[in-house]
Scaffold this motif. Structure first.
Motif, PDB file in Angstrom:
ATOM      1  N   SER A  70      95.137  80.757  44.290  1.00 46.04           N
ATOM      2  CA  SER A  70      95.308  81.866  45.227  1.00 46.04           C
ATOM      3  C   SER A  70      94.436  83.038  44.815  1.00 46.04           C
ATOM      4  CB  SER A  70      96.768  82.301  45.279  1.00 46.04           C
ATOM      5  OG  SER A  70      97.175  82.837  44.025  1.00 46.04           O
ATOM      6  N   THR A  76      95.298  84.765  50.036  1.00 42.62           N
ATOM      7  CA  THR A  76      94.378  83.662  50.297  1.00 42.62           C
ATOM      8  C   THR A  76      94.728  82.490  49.389  1.00 42.62           C
ATOM      9  OG1 THR A  76      92.602  85.204  50.887  1.00 42.62           O
ATOM     10  CG2 THR A  76      91.965  82.951  50.336  1.00 42.62           C
ATOM     11  N   ILE A 132      91.487  76.371  53.434  1.00 42.31           N
ATOM     12  CA  ILE A 132      91.718  77.759  53.019  1.00 42.31           C
ATOM     13  C   ILE A 132      92.649  78.455  54.008  1.00 42.31           C
ATOM     14  CG2 ILE A 132      90.648  79.918  52.314  1.00 42.31           C
ATOM     15  CD1 ILE A 132      88.010  78.393  52.020  1.00 42.31           C
ATOM     16  N   TYR A 134      94.432  81.905  55.128  1.00 37.84           N
ATOM     17  CA  TYR A 134      94.357  83.363  55.047  1.00 37.84           C
ATOM     18  C   TYR A 134      95.652  83.920  55.647  1.00 37.84           C
ATOM     19  CZ  TYR A 134      89.393  82.743  54.045  1.00 37.84           C
ATOM     20  OH  TYR A 134      88.195  82.381  53.484  1.00 37.84           O
TER      21      TYR A 134
END
Length: 495
Positions: A70, A76, A132, A134
C-alpha cells in the motif's frame, strides 16, 4: 435461464461412475447460488478463487494475489497476481480480466451488500499482472476487506449486461460439470490448476436438507462425508461418535449466532427492554445444554478468531428493568436453519424463560422466501440468524447490521453509530481503527441492537474410505487435500 447441465442421473453412491475417483459430500443447503449471485456457486465448491483469503487468525493471506503493498497513507493498494494461472477455459488470468470481475462486484449493492467498495475511486491495471486500487479514503485493512467473497475472480465472458451470471468460469481446482437445483452439484477436476492436483477427479455435493437424512446417508455410506457449517446437529454428535468406520472432527469457524431485535417497533424499540431480555436469557445454559459442545458463549459481537478486534464487552451483566413488557412478541425462524442448528430448541428455551415473567412469545417458522420477506417488512419482534465474519475485520459486521444503510439494520441506526463506523472505516492506521472499534464494541454492548448468543464450533464427519478430510474456519472442505485411504496405503508402501 436454465441451470441444468445434462449428465447420466444417479442418486446413490453405488450408481456413480468411476466411484473410486469420486468424493461425495452431503450438505444441508443448495450450493447453487444462481445467476443473480456474486459467484454462481458457493465458495466451498472450489470452482472460483479471490484475490486474498483469511488464515486461521482471520488475517489476509495470498490467493490469486501472491503479494501486495500500500501507499499514499493506505489509499493506494497494488496487488501482484500469480503467474501461470488459467481459467477453466484455459484463458490466462490477467490483471484486466480480474479488473472487470472486481468492477462487476463494485458496481451494484446486490453484489457488494456490505459496501466493501464504497470508497473505491478507480481501479487500474499495470502491465499484465498488477491490479491497482485507488481509494477515496485510507483503509489499512483493505487486503482483509477484499478477501474471499468480496473479490471473486470470474471470467467476464460469463457476465450478462446487468451483471447476472450465465455460469461460473473460475480458476479453482474444480469446474462445474452439472448442477441440479435443490439436488446436487457435480464438479470435475481442472487439469490446468495452478495450485496442486487433487486426489479425487470428481466431487459431488448432495443437498440433504433434513439433518437426519444427512446422518443416515453418511452411516449408509451413500456419502463419504458430511461437512458444512451446521451440517451436523449437536444431538447427533454422540451417535456418530459410536458408529464404526466414521471419523468425527470439529473446527471453530468464523460464524456467530444472533438473536436479532426489531428495534423499529415496540417492545424492542426501547433499549431498556432489549437489555432486560438479555439479562434473563441464560446463554450459558443454551451453550451447555442445547448447543452441547458445538459452540461457546459470545463475549464479543463476532468471532473471537478475529482476536485483534475483540474486547470482551458482552459479559452478560445487563441491568434488568423492574417491569417487563406484556405485549406478545414473535420469534421468527428460517426453516432451513432449523435443520442445521438447534434454533427451534433455542427459540423454545427463550419462549420458556419469557413465560416465567408473564411475557408471551410465539414462534413462527417460515420457508426462505417468506422469512426474508417478513424480515424486510419488519414483521417480527426477534429472529435467530447466523453471520460469518467473512473479512475478519469489524467493518463487515457493523456496516451490515448497525449502519443506517446496512442491509440488516432493523431500526437500530443512529448518528453516533454511523459516525463511529465511518471513523473506523476511514482510519489511517490499524491503531486508530482499533480505538474506533473499541468504542463501537462498547456502544454495541450498551445498545444491543442484536444479542450474540454463541460462536460456532462445527462438527464434520467422514468414512474410513478417506484417510484425510478436513474443513477450515470458513467451513470450506479441503478438497485438494482430501485423500482416499487406498492412496495413503499405497504411498505408505512406496508403490
Amino acid at each position: 435461464m436454465i441451470w441444468l447441465f445434462l449428465l447420466p442421473d444417479f442418486s446413490v453412491a453405488g450408481e456413480v461412475p468411476d466411484r473410486k475417483e469420486t468424493l461425495i459430500i452431503g450438505v444441508g443447503r443448495d450450493f447453487l447460488d444462481g445467476p443473480a449471485s456474486r459467484t454462481y456457486l458457493h465458495g466451498s465448491t472450489h470452482t472460483w478463487e479471490a484475490l486474498t483469503y483469511l488464515d486461521e487468525n482471520l488475517n489476509a493471506s495470498p490467493w490469486l494475489a501472491k503479494s501486495w503493498e500500500s501507499g499514499d497513507g493506505n489509499r493506494t493498494w497494488i496487488f501482484h497476481l500469480r503467474e501461470n494461472v488459467r481459467f477453466h477455459d484455459n484463458t490466462p488470468l490477467t490483471a484486466d480480466l480480474a479488473r472487470q470481475s472486481i468492477l462487476r462486484i463494485a458496481s451494484s449493492p446486490r453484489y457488494d451488500p456490505s459496501g466493501v467498495f464504497k470508497d473505491l475511486d478507480h481501479l487500474e491495471v499495470r502491465g499484465n499482472l498488477d491490479l491497482i486500487f485507488y481509494l477515496k479514503a485510507p483503509c489499512p485493512a483493505f487486503a482483509n476487506r477484499i478477501s474471499y467473497y468480496q473479490s471473486p475472480v470470474l471470467h467476464p465472458k460469463d457476465f450478462e449486461p446487468d451483471g447476472r451470471l450465465k455460469t461460473v468460469t473460475g480458476t479453482g481446482p474444480f469446474y462445474l460439470k452439472q448442477a441440479i437445483p435443490g439436488d446436487r452439484i457435480v464438479l470435475e477436476v481442472f487439469n490446468g490448476y495452478w495450485g496442486g492436483t487433487p486426489h479425487f477427479r470428481r466431487v459431488i455435493f448432495r443437498e440433504l436438507a433434513d439433518a437426519q437424512t444427512r446422518a443416515m446417508a453418511l452411516m449408509a455410506r451413500e456419502v463419504d462425508a458430511v461437512a458444512d457449517v451446521g451440517a451436523i446437529l449437536p444431538q447427533q454428535v454422540d451417535t456418530l461418535k459410536r458408529v464404526p468406520g466414521l471419523i468425527l472432527k470439529h473446527v471453530e469457524v468464523a460464524t456467530t449466532h444472533y438473536l436479532v431485535f426489531n428495534c423499529a417497533k415496540p417492545p424492542f424499540k426501547d433499549n431498556s427492554t432489549r437489555r432486560w431480555l438479555a439479562s434473563i436469557i441464560d446463554r450459558d445454559t443454551i451453550v451447555d445444554t442445547l448447543v452441547a459442545g458445538c459452540g461457546r458463549v459470545a463475549h464479543d459481537p463476532f468471532t473471537p478468531l478475529a482476536g485483534d478486534w475483540c474486547f470482551g464487552d458482552l459479559d452478560g451483566k445487563w441491568e434488568p428493568v423492574h417491569k417487563p413488557p406484556t405485549a406478545p412478541v414473535d420469534i421468527l425462524l428460517h426453516a432451513g436453519t432449523v435443520e442445521r442448528w438447534p434454533y427451534l430448541d433455542i427459540a423454545q428455551f427463550i419462549q420458556m424463560q419469557l413465560a416465567e415473567y408473564g411475557f408471551k412469545a410465539v414462534i413462527h417458522i417460515r420457508e426462505p422466501g417468506a422469512y426474508y420477506k417478513e424480515m424486510k417488512a419488519g414483521k417480527f419482534s426477534m429472529a435467530l440468524q447466523p453471520n460469518t465474519l467473512m473479512t475478519g475485520e469489524p467493518d463487515f459486521f457493523y456496516s451490515y447490521y448497525l449502519a443506517s444503510d446496512g442491509p440488516r439494520s432493523y431500526g437500530c441506526a443512529s448518528a453516533g453509530t454511523d459516525s463511529l463506523i465511518a471513523r473506523g472505516r476511514d482510519s489511517e492506521t490499524i491503531a486508530e481503527q482499533r480505538e474506533s472499534y473499541r468504542l463501537l464494541s462498547k456502544m454495541f454492548a450498551r445498545q444491543l441492537p442484536l444479542l450474540p448468543l454463541y460462536h460456532d464450533i462445527s462438527f464434520f464427519a467422514y468414512t474410513n474410505r478417506l484417510s484425510f478430510f478436513g474443513m477450515d474456519h470458513n467451513f470450506r472442505p479441503l478438497l485438494v487435500q482430501a485423500t482416499p485411504a487406498a492412496t495413503a496405503q499405497r504411498a505408505g508402501r512406496g508403490d
